[in-house]
Write an enzyme that holds these catalytic residues in place. Structure first.
Site, PDB file in Angstrom:
ATOM      1  N   LYS A   1      44.957  31.289  37.444  1.00 30.24           N
ATOM      2  CA  LYS A   1      46.068  32.573  37.356  1.00 30.24           C
ATOM      3  C   LYS A   1      47.298  32.366  37.037  1.00 30.24           C
ATOM      4  O   LYS A   1      47.856  31.132  37.172  1.00 30.24           O
ATOM      5  CB  LYS A   1      45.746  33.449  38.959  1.00 30.24           C
ATOM      6  CG  LYS A   1      44.297  33.785  39.262  1.00 30.24           C
ATOM      7  CD  LYS A   1      44.336  34.375  40.458  1.00 30.24           C
ATOM      8  CE  LYS A   1      42.925  34.935  40.758  1.00 30.24           C
ATOM      9  NZ  LYS A   1      42.819  35.772  42.066  1.00 30.24           N
TER      10      LYS A   1
ATOM     11  N   TYR B   1      38.090  42.934  36.131  1.00 35.52           N
ATOM     12  CA  TYR B   1      37.874  43.071  37.545  1.00 35.52           C
ATOM     13  C   TYR B   1      37.083  44.715  37.877  1.00 35.52           C
ATOM     14  O   TYR B   1      37.617  45.071  39.087  1.00 35.52           O
ATOM     15  CB  TYR B   1      39.279  43.107  38.215  1.00 35.52           C
ATOM     16  CG  TYR B   1      39.599  41.639  38.685  1.00 35.52           C
ATOM     17  CD1 TYR B   1      38.903  40.864  39.512  1.00 35.52           C
ATOM     18  CD2 TYR B   1      40.843  41.124  38.390  1.00 35.52           C
ATOM     19  CE1 TYR B   1      39.159  39.674  40.065  1.00 35.52           C
ATOM     20  CE2 TYR B   1      41.411  39.862  38.577  1.00 35.52           C
ATOM     21  CZ  TYR B   1      40.300  39.155  39.427  1.00 35.52           C
ATOM     22  OH  TYR B   1      40.842  37.903  40.031  1.00 35.52           O
TER      23      TYR B   1
ATOM     24  N   PHE C   1      43.821  47.266  46.116  1.00 30.83           N
ATOM     25  CA  PHE C   1      44.624  46.355  45.478  1.00 30.83           C
ATOM     26  C   PHE C   1      44.167  46.428  43.945  1.00 30.83           C
ATOM     27  O   PHE C   1      44.877  45.538  43.220  1.00 30.83           O
ATOM     28  CB  PHE C   1      44.402  45.048  46.147  1.00 30.83           C
ATOM     29  CG  PHE C   1      42.995  44.587  46.171  1.00 30.83           C
ATOM     30  CD1 PHE C   1      42.492  43.832  45.073  1.00 30.83           C
ATOM     31  CD2 PHE C   1      42.488  44.587  47.544  1.00 30.83           C
ATOM     32  CE1 PHE C   1      41.078  43.519  45.279  1.00 30.83           C
ATOM     33  CE2 PHE C   1      40.888  44.163  47.364  1.00 30.83           C
ATOM     34  CZ  PHE C   1      40.339  43.650  46.626  1.00 30.83           C
TER      35      PHE C   1
ATOM     36  N   ARG D   1      33.407  27.507  44.229  1.00 28.46           N
ATOM     37  CA  ARG D   1      33.778  28.387  45.400  1.00 28.46           C
ATOM     38  C   ARG D   1      34.474  27.630  46.602  1.00 28.46           C
ATOM     39  O   ARG D   1      35.347  27.828  47.078  1.00 28.46           O
ATOM     40  CB  ARG D   1      32.699  29.436  45.882  1.00 28.46           C
ATOM     41  CG  ARG D   1      32.440  30.536  45.060  1.00 28.46           C
ATOM     42  CD  ARG D   1      33.301  31.509  44.541  1.00 28.46           C
ATOM     43  NE  ARG D   1      33.877  32.329  45.819  1.00 28.46           N
ATOM     44  CZ  ARG D   1      34.697  33.341  45.735  1.00 28.46           C
ATOM     45  NH1 ARG D   1      35.030  33.960  44.582  1.00 28.46           N
ATOM     46  NH2 ARG D   1      35.010  33.736  46.634  1.00 28.46           N
TER      47      ARG D   1
ATOM     48  N   ASN E   1      46.984  33.750  44.467  1.00 25.82           N
ATOM     49  CA  ASN E   1      46.101  32.576  45.255  1.00 25.82           C
ATOM     50  C   ASN E   1      45.499  31.483  44.019  1.00 25.82           C
ATOM     51  O   ASN E   1      44.430  30.888  44.471  1.00 25.82           O
ATOM     52  CB  ASN E   1      44.921  33.264  46.030  1.00 25.82           C
ATOM     53  CG  ASN E   1      43.982  34.010  45.138  1.00 25.82           C
ATOM     54  OD1 ASN E   1      44.065  34.260  44.013  1.00 25.82           O
ATOM     55  ND2 ASN E   1      43.213  34.720  45.910  1.00 25.82           N
TER      56      ASN E   1
ATOM     57  N   HIS F   1      40.559  32.023  40.091  1.00 27.48           N
ATOM     58  CA  HIS F   1      39.242  32.889  40.354  1.00 27.48           C
ATOM     59  C   HIS F   1      37.943  31.878  39.959  1.00 27.48           C
ATOM     60  O   HIS F   1      38.172  31.112  39.344  1.00 27.48           O
ATOM     61  CB  HIS F   1      39.230  33.978  39.248  1.00 27.48           C
ATOM     62  CG  HIS F   1      37.967  34.862  39.168  1.00 27.48           C
ATOM     63  ND1 HIS F   1      37.908  35.802  39.854  1.00 27.48           N
ATOM     64  CD2 HIS F   1      37.014  34.475  38.238  1.00 27.48           C
ATOM     65  CE1 HIS F   1      36.568  36.168  39.383  1.00 27.48           C
ATOM     66  NE2 HIS F   1      35.930  35.384  38.544  1.00 27.48           N
TER      67      HIS F   1
ATOM     68  N   GLU G   1      30.721  36.980  33.358  1.00 28.75           N
ATOM     69  CA  GLU G   1      32.025  36.482  33.427  1.00 28.75           C
ATOM     70  C   GLU G   1      32.264  35.394  32.163  1.00 28.75           C
ATOM     71  O   GLU G   1      33.032  35.640  31.309  1.00 28.75           O
ATOM     72  CB  GLU G   1      32.559  36.050  34.690  1.00 28.75           C
ATOM     73  CG  GLU G   1      32.591  37.201  35.678  1.00 28.75           C
ATOM     74  CD  GLU G   1      33.143  36.687  36.892  1.00 28.75           C
ATOM     75  OE1 GLU G   1      33.465  35.274  37.177  1.00 28.75           O
ATOM     76  OE2 GLU G   1      33.300  37.411  38.173  1.00 28.75           O
TER      77      GLU G   1
END
Ligand code: CDP
Ligand code: MG
Length: 136
Positions: free
Chosen positions: A12, A52, A60, A88, A115, A118, A129
């Protein structure tokens, strides 16, 4: 029995901006995930909103889409044994405050929105994706 999978990873804007791309890529490689494709791109807010859209009812959502389109990101196809779950686990919990020691979000995450990474959360979402970013 082996279960080779592919998953989508995104570095990100907060992590790209802090020059953490190589460090994060090395975490994947050292942990047995191959980087099959990688490209640095800067997406529009419309593209982020499409990516998203599963979160469109969340409070958010708007900030999240603005954020993902706020600067360059690196999108990657990772491949390896149980790659969806493996990625993950390497990422850690969504909120860096809760992320397990030595996970990417524990090491580099700034806040729940910034964070750093992704990762697809299921094999089916990984396929979608990957298609979204690599059109393959
Ligand atoms: O990224 P992950 O799959 O761990 O979390 P998510 O629940 O799918 O949420 C997607 C992204 O929305 C997160 O990575 C956060 O950057 C952001 N988010 C947020 O800004 N505020 C929240 N309360 C929850 C998520
Ligand atoms: Mg998610």
């Amino acid at each position: 029995m082996s279960n080779t999978e592919q998953t989508l990873s995104i570095i990100k804007p907060d992590a790209v901006e802090r020059n953490l791309v190589e460090e994060i890529k090395n975490i994947f490689i050292k942990n047995g995930l191959k980087i099959k494709e990688s490209k640095k791109i800067h997406i529009t807010k419309d593209e982020a909103s499409e990516f998203y859209k599963v979160h469109q009812s969340k409070p958010f959502y708007n900030d999240l889409c603005s954020y993902l389109s706020s600067g360059p990101i690196v999108v990657m196809i990772l491949e390896g044994e149980n790659a969806v779950l493996a990625n993950r686990k390497l990422m850690g919990a969504t909120n860096p405050k809760d992320a397990e020691a030595d996970t990417i979000r524990n090491l580099f995450g700034i806040s729940i929105d910034k964070n750093s990474v992704h990762g697809s959360d299921s094999k089916n979402n990984a396929k979608q994706e990957i298609e979204f970013f690599f059109k393959i």
